[in-house]
Design a protein around this motif. Structure first.
Motif: not given
Lengths: 240, 240
Positions: A134-135, A137-139, A141-146, A148-150
């Motif tokens: 879980r951790k 996959l959460m990581d 997802s959050l990395r992909e969000l970072d 995407a924003r970059d």
DNA sequence: CATTCCACTTGATCTTGATCAAGGAATGGC
DNA sequence: GCCATTCCTTGATCAAGATCAAGTGGAATG
């Protein structure tokens, strides 16, 4: 779907799982190194040649693909055909929108790709019972969000020249991660059209910018796809 | 940080938590409706006027802000000052990059904002012990990822006119969600410069496109910020 | 070996949106 | 109410990148 045979436990011999040496029995990629073995007939290894679609936009998600080798491109298309690549994924990423029944985008093999395919329900069940997964996959997802924003900064505020340099930098980082000094060598996993679609440009502009970088001795290009970065520092400066 | 006084349980009287009626005792926003009360001296309500920074880019994260009222803008800045807004957050979102010690971007109050501020360690501990909260935050992260990727299409592949229409659509959806038919009414929570920075345009282009939409009777604008959508269908078509 | 095809490159021209410049309207302070 | 300031609009011009149009070169095919 029969998940009665599902058996999740910390493996005593996690080595078996590495690089999917035990096919159809181990989960690899992002899920590798978890010291976890999923013994299930449902999980299987799949190879896709470049260009092949893994998941279509707005289609039902019935499995997640764990990348073991190759590059996957994620894209979205407007009604009139304009396309935008919204991400590249490399091993050991997991491909697929978690907890959605429908994929918000297309996932396509950019290069030849090997994945470990896990049925949706099975993975979701695995997640519930496994805090480490879980951790992880959460990581991701959050990395992909970072990321995407970059990339939004690149798309919205950089010039064509900076965009192309940014992409070379991104790919070099993933495909030649251990390099030191000024030199980086890799094969572009995507066509000029894909590059254009990732950067919000046209193929002509991409081609011109690559030629410019070549002329300035920042990179050298052979056989269209083979890139040698000659001056990494300069490339980073160009990327803004 | 003293977290010994932390007491997490499903509240028997969750109503107390709604809209933060019990200040310093309840967590609201995204965390509201969880039927969960955090009794801790650490959580407190904070009000910030428009323009005030909540978290700076590359600064340490020591708290998360749960939006209860108002709009928060997330932005990134290049060294030479070029800025890109990478997201807008509305109540009841949680502001702040989970599990990172440093913020990858600036979070700033776009309008006047009320937040419930939770110290980082406390929230992270809460997440560990609370599956529902965990799921909720995972969902928010994945939704933000979807939104970021949708916006990448807007940034990379849409025209100025489509970009402006897309933003009006986005804001209308959040600020006048219950409206039916063709009419939508709201106040822009951001300046023309912010709009430009969200769309990868200049203020002049934004202004011209808004004037064009006004001229075509798709919207009407009063007092610079007050928008009335007259033809929602047309606006959606314009957004591409 | 010639031929076709496809991906890419390069050149000429055009268009969209940026830049430069001026003025107008809302807001805040006194 | 008046002034200053900030935010927004509008116009004129410019330039980055798109579009249109020919090529080039390498790999696959017969």
């Amino acid at each position: 779907m029969d998940i009665s045979r599902l058996d999740i436990h910390n493996s005593d011999t996690p080595e078996l799982c590495k690089s999917c040496e035990v096919r159809h029995k181990g989960m690899c990629g992002a899920l590798n190194g978890m010291e976890l073995t999923l013994l299930s007939k449902h999980t299987r290894q799949v190879s896709q040649p470049a260009g092949e679609e893994l998941v279509g936009e707005s289609t039902d998600i019935d499995a997640y693909d764990n990348i073991m080798r190759g590059v996957v491109k994620l894209s979205k298309t407007l009604e009139d055909g304009r396309q935008q690549i919204v991400g590249l994924q490399f091993a050991p990423d997991l491909v697929g929108r978690l907890y959605a029944s429908e994929s918000p985008m297309t996932a396509e093999a950019a290069s030849d790709v090997d994945v470990c395919r896990v049925p949706r329900r099975i993975l979701e069940r695995l997640i519930d019972g496994n805090p480490e997964l879980r951790k992880r996959l959460m990581d991701q997802s959050l990395r992909e969000l970072d990321e995407a924003r970059d990339w939004m900064v690149t798309l919205g505020r950089k010039t064509a020249s900076e965009k192309v340099a940014s992409l070379l930098l991104l790919i070099a980082t993933h495909l030649d991660p251990d390099a030191e000094g000024e030199r980086r060598v890799f094969d572009l996993p995507v066509s000029r059209l894909d590059i254009a679609d990732y950067l919000g440009l046209t193929i002509e502009t991409v081609s011109r910018q690559l030629s410019k970088l070549k002329g300035e001795k920042v990179i050298s290009i052979t056989a269209n796809r083979h890139i040698e970065v000659l001056n990494f520092t300069k490339l980073r400066v160009r990327a803004g």
